[in-house]
Motif scaffolding. Structure first.
Motif, PDB file in Angstrom:
ATOM      1  N   GLN A  53       1.743   3.765   3.805  1.00 36.01           N
ATOM      2  CA  GLN A  53       0.878   2.756   3.178  1.00 36.01           C
ATOM      3  C   GLN A  53       0.720   3.016   1.675  1.00 36.01           C
ATOM      4  O   GLN A  53       0.279   2.143   0.950  1.00 36.01           O
ATOM      5  CB  GLN A  53      -0.495   2.745   3.850  1.00 36.01           C
ATOM      6  CG  GLN A  53      -0.474   2.134   5.253  1.00 36.01           C
ATOM      7  CD  GLN A  53      -1.721   2.473   6.011  1.00 36.01           C
ATOM      8  OE1 GLN A  53      -1.995   3.640   6.298  1.00 36.01           O
ATOM      9  NE2 GLN A  53      -2.509   1.460   6.330  1.00 36.01           N
ATOM     10  N   LEU A  97      -4.473  -0.198  -0.999  1.00 32.21           N
ATOM     11  CA  LEU A  97      -3.160   0.210  -0.485  1.00 32.21           C
ATOM     12  C   LEU A  97      -2.203   0.199  -1.669  1.00 32.21           C
ATOM     13  O   LEU A  97      -1.776  -0.861  -2.114  1.00 32.21           O
ATOM     14  CB  LEU A  97      -2.712  -0.752   0.617  1.00 32.21           C
ATOM     15  CG  LEU A  97      -3.624  -0.737   1.852  1.00 32.21           C
ATOM     16  CD1 LEU A  97      -3.781  -2.104   2.450  1.00 32.21           C
ATOM     17  CD2 LEU A  97      -3.121   0.252   2.876  1.00 32.21           C
ATOM     18  N   LEU A 106       6.757   0.173   4.348  1.00 29.17           N
ATOM     19  CA  LEU A 106       5.775   0.257   5.443  1.00 29.17           C
ATOM     20  C   LEU A 106       6.424  -0.363   6.682  1.00 29.17           C
ATOM     21  O   LEU A 106       7.060  -1.414   6.602  1.00 29.17           O
ATOM     22  CB  LEU A 106       4.497  -0.499   5.059  1.00 29.17           C
ATOM     23  CG  LEU A 106       3.405  -0.584   6.137  1.00 29.17           C
ATOM     24  CD1 LEU A 106       2.892   0.810   6.526  1.00 29.17           C
ATOM     25  CD2 LEU A 106       2.236  -1.449   5.655  1.00 29.17           C
ATOM     26  N   HIS A 109       4.316  -3.654  12.031  1.00 30.47           N
ATOM     27  CA  HIS A 109       3.125  -3.411  12.844  1.00 30.47           C
ATOM     28  C   HIS A 109       2.257  -4.664  12.874  1.00 30.47           C
ATOM     29  O   HIS A 109       2.488  -5.610  12.128  1.00 30.47           O
ATOM     30  CB  HIS A 109       2.318  -2.239  12.271  1.00 30.47           C
ATOM     31  CG  HIS A 109       1.650  -2.577  10.964  1.00 30.47           C
ATOM     32  ND1 HIS A 109       2.329  -2.602   9.753  1.00 30.47           N
ATOM     33  CD2 HIS A 109       0.363  -2.929  10.663  1.00 30.47           C
ATOM     34  CE1 HIS A 109       1.505  -2.952   8.780  1.00 30.47           C
ATOM     35  NE2 HIS A 109       0.290  -3.159   9.302  1.00 30.47           N
ATOM     36  N   ASP A 111      -2.227  -5.485  13.392  1.00 32.77           N
ATOM     37  CA  ASP A 111      -3.481  -4.743  13.196  1.00 32.77           C
ATOM     38  C   ASP A 111      -4.629  -5.149  14.116  1.00 32.77           C
ATOM     39  O   ASP A 111      -5.758  -4.696  13.915  1.00 32.77           O
ATOM     40  CB  ASP A 111      -3.941  -4.886  11.734  1.00 32.77           C
ATOM     41  CG  ASP A 111      -3.019  -4.186  10.754  1.00 32.77           C
ATOM     42  OD1 ASP A 111      -2.821  -2.971  10.879  1.00 32.77           O
ATOM     43  OD2 ASP A 111      -2.473  -4.859   9.855  1.00 32.77           O
ATOM     44  N   TYR A 133      -2.668  -8.768  -4.373  1.00 32.02           N
ATOM     45  CA  TYR A 133      -1.744  -7.814  -4.993  1.00 32.02           C
ATOM     46  C   TYR A 133      -2.065  -7.812  -6.483  1.00 32.02           C
ATOM     47  O   TYR A 133      -2.174  -8.869  -7.096  1.00 32.02           O
ATOM     48  CB  TYR A 133      -0.299  -8.214  -4.707  1.00 32.02           C
ATOM     49  CG  TYR A 133       0.055  -8.034  -3.238  1.00 32.02           C
ATOM     50  CD1 TYR A 133       0.557  -6.821  -2.779  1.00 32.02           C
ATOM     51  CD2 TYR A 133      -0.168  -9.046  -2.306  1.00 32.02           C
ATOM     52  CE1 TYR A 133       0.852  -6.636  -1.434  1.00 32.02           C
ATOM     53  CE2 TYR A 133       0.118  -8.873  -0.955  1.00 32.02           C
ATOM     54  CZ  TYR A 133       0.628  -7.666  -0.524  1.00 32.02           C
ATOM     55  OH  TYR A 133       0.907  -7.475   0.808  1.00 32.02           O
ATOM     56  N   PHE A 144       5.312  -7.908   0.503  1.00 37.18           N
ATOM     57  CA  PHE A 144       4.924  -8.100   1.901  1.00 37.18           C
ATOM     58  C   PHE A 144       6.090  -8.748   2.653  1.00 37.18           C
ATOM     59  O   PHE A 144       6.870  -9.513   2.084  1.00 37.18           O
ATOM     60  CB  PHE A 144       3.720  -9.048   1.865  1.00 37.18           C
ATOM     61  CG  PHE A 144       3.006  -9.268   3.162  1.00 37.18           C
ATOM     62  CD1 PHE A 144       2.429  -8.222   3.852  1.00 37.18           C
ATOM     63  CD2 PHE A 144       2.861 -10.561   3.671  1.00 37.18           C
ATOM     64  CE1 PHE A 144       1.723  -8.451   5.029  1.00 37.18           C
ATOM     65  CE2 PHE A 144       2.156 -10.798   4.841  1.00 37.18           C
ATOM     66  CZ  PHE A 144       1.597  -9.733   5.515  1.00 37.18           C
ATOM     67  N   HIS A 205       3.965  -7.573  10.604  1.00 33.66           N
ATOM     68  CA  HIS A 205       4.191  -7.546   9.165  1.00 33.66           C
ATOM     69  C   HIS A 205       4.603  -6.134   8.730  1.00 33.66           C
ATOM     70  O   HIS A 205       4.456  -5.169   9.489  1.00 33.66           O
ATOM     71  CB  HIS A 205       2.958  -8.047   8.400  1.00 33.66           C
ATOM     72  CG  HIS A 205       1.709  -7.283   8.653  1.00 33.66           C
ATOM     73  ND1 HIS A 205       0.933  -7.452   9.779  1.00 33.66           N
ATOM     74  CD2 HIS A 205       1.083  -6.313   7.939  1.00 33.66           C
ATOM     75  CE1 HIS A 205      -0.109  -6.638   9.731  1.00 33.66           C
ATOM     76  NE2 HIS A 205      -0.040  -5.927   8.621  1.00 33.66           N
ATOM     77  N   ALA A 207       6.099  -3.986   4.705  1.00 31.19           N
ATOM     78  CA  ALA A 207       6.244  -4.123   3.249  1.00 31.19           C
ATOM     79  C   ALA A 207       7.478  -3.356   2.813  1.00 31.19           C
ATOM     80  O   ALA A 207       7.833  -2.328   3.408  1.00 31.19           O
ATOM     81  CB  ALA A 207       5.000  -3.605   2.524  1.00 31.19           C
ATOM     82  N   LEU A 218      -2.495  -3.040  -3.763  1.00 35.15           N
ATOM     83  CA  LEU A 218      -2.979  -4.183  -2.978  1.00 35.15           C
ATOM     84  C   LEU A 218      -4.419  -3.896  -2.586  1.00 35.15           C
ATOM     85  O   LEU A 218      -4.746  -2.770  -2.200  1.00 35.15           O
ATOM     86  CB  LEU A 218      -2.100  -4.308  -1.720  1.00 35.15           C
ATOM     87  CG  LEU A 218      -2.685  -4.957  -0.476  1.00 35.15           C
ATOM     88  CD1 LEU A 218      -2.984  -6.430  -0.722  1.00 35.15           C
ATOM     89  CD2 LEU A 218      -1.714  -4.826   0.693  1.00 35.15           C
ATOM     90  N   LEU A 220      -6.985  -5.110   0.228  1.00 33.62           N
ATOM     91  CA  LEU A 220      -6.913  -5.841   1.503  1.00 33.62           C
ATOM     92  C   LEU A 220      -8.263  -5.787   2.200  1.00 33.62           C
ATOM     93  O   LEU A 220      -8.796  -4.698   2.423  1.00 33.62           O
ATOM     94  CB  LEU A 220      -5.802  -5.209   2.365  1.00 33.62           C
ATOM     95  CG  LEU A 220      -5.482  -5.811   3.722  1.00 33.62           C
ATOM     96  CD1 LEU A 220      -4.034  -5.484   4.116  1.00 33.62           C
ATOM     97  CD2 LEU A 220      -6.431  -5.359   4.819  1.00 33.62           C
TER      98      LEU A 220
HETATM   99  O1  LIG Z   1       1.179  -2.835   1.889  1.00 34.95           O
HETATM  100  C1  LIG Z   1       1.195  -3.960   2.351  1.00 34.95           C
HETATM  101  O2  LIG Z   1       1.725  -4.909   1.725  1.00 34.95           O
HETATM  102  C2  LIG Z   1       0.577  -4.245   3.700  1.00 34.95           C
HETATM  103  C3  LIG Z   1      -0.367  -3.186   4.181  1.00 34.95           C
HETATM  104  C4  LIG Z   1      -0.742  -3.316   5.628  1.00 34.95           C
HETATM  105  O3  LIG Z   1      -0.371  -4.231   6.287  1.00 34.95           O
HETATM  106  C5  LIG Z   1      -1.585  -2.291   6.288  1.00 34.95           C
HETATM  107  O4  LIG Z   1      -1.851  -1.240   5.670  1.00 34.95           O
HETATM  108  O5  LIG Z   1      -2.000  -2.496   7.449  1.00 34.95           O
END
Ligand SMILES: O=C(O)CCC(=O)C(=O)O
Ligand SMILES: [Fe+2]
Length: 261
Positions: A53, A97, A106, A109, A111, A133, A144, A205, A207, A218, A220
């Motif tokens: 991450q 992140l 990344l 996954h 969430d 971002y 992403f 998703h 990255a 980022l 989030l």
């Molecule tokens: O770094 C990203 O663009 C996505 C991060 C993400 O999806 C996460 O950490 O769960």
């Protein structure tokens, strides 16, 4: 936002699982977010578990005024309202992140941790992440990636993935063939800094790695709404949700259940 655009964005979020709204942050606020996130990042140790991450720094709006301001940022709240998502509430913070130069991709996954709950098969959004971002993202600096529609539809990749982050992702090898799979349906999603990305917690998703010289930060923030049918929902309501017992507490799990069809 003009009503036609709002409808188009809402439909994209419902069907594909994500959408973007440009020009939500002002230049002045963006500069402040960059400064403050750099300060917070530079003041913490980065444990090895943050490798994929880049960083996983949870910041509460109670502790940092700049995060409080972001949670309550009016243009973003107005955008949610315009998309018919006015009943979504912030969980109270944002996660920083930040992929450093040279940071790896990344893994794939999702969430959502509530797969035991029948609300998991809601055809409407229940659990969303709002992403800002702080630099323009590209394929080179860690944009992403998403596999559209996977918040509602199981694909073979689901069965091969290790659960995200602390539930397993932290410890996967960099050459894991499924976690870093070059999926034919994956979409790269570069965005401009200052845009707001709204995405489904249930969607697959990932990255890209950061091959630039600059950190890719980022912010989030998780948002959710009550486990009820939204007042503005005009589509079908799954049987499982009509029969859902609101008094049951469901054991959290990241493992997609039979509610992902
Ligand atoms: O770094 C990203 O663009 C996505 C991060 C993400 O999806 C996460 O950490 O769960
Ligand atoms: Fe994620």
């Amino acid at each position: 936002m003009v009503p036609d655009v709002a409808i188009e964005k809402r439909n994209q979020l419902i069907q594909d699982g994500y959408c973007v709204i440009d020009n939500i942050l002002t230049q002045e606020f963006l500069d402040e977010l960059r400064r403050e996130s750099d300060r917070m990042l530079d003041n913490v140790e980065h444990p090895p578990t943050w490798k994929y991450q880049g960083s996983d720094l949870h910041v509460s709006g109670r502790d940092e005024p700049v995060i409080h301001r972001l949670i309550n940022w009016k243009p973003a709240r107005d955008a949610l309202e315009a998309l018919g998502l006015g009943d979504f509430k912030s969980h109270g913070g944002f996660i920083i992140l930040s992929k450093p130069p040279g940071g790896p991709p990344l893994y794939w996954h999702q969430d959502w941790m509530g797969w035991n709950d029948p609300i998991s098969c809601a055809p409407w959004p229940q659990y969303l992440f709002l992403s800002y971002y702080l630099v323009d993202t590209t394929i080179e600096n860690g944009c992403f990636q998403v596999i559209p529609g996977t918040h509602l539809k199981r694909i073979p990749l689901h069965d091969h993935l290790v659960a995200a982050h602390a539930q397993g992702g932290y410890y996967v090898p960099e050459n894991d063939p499924y976690m870093f799979y070059d999926h034919p349906d994956s979409v790269d999603f570069p965005v401009k800094s200052g845009s707001l990305v709204i995405a489904e917690g249930r969607i697959l998703h990932a990255a890209r790695g950061n091959q630039s010289e600059q950190r890719r930060t980022l912010l989030l923030g998780w948002h959710s709404r009550p486990a009820t049918v939204p007042e503005n929902w005009e589509g079908e309501i799954p049987e499982e949700i009509l029969n859902r017992d609101p008094n049951v507490t469901y054991e959290p799990t990241r493992e997609p259940s039979h509610y992902l069809k």
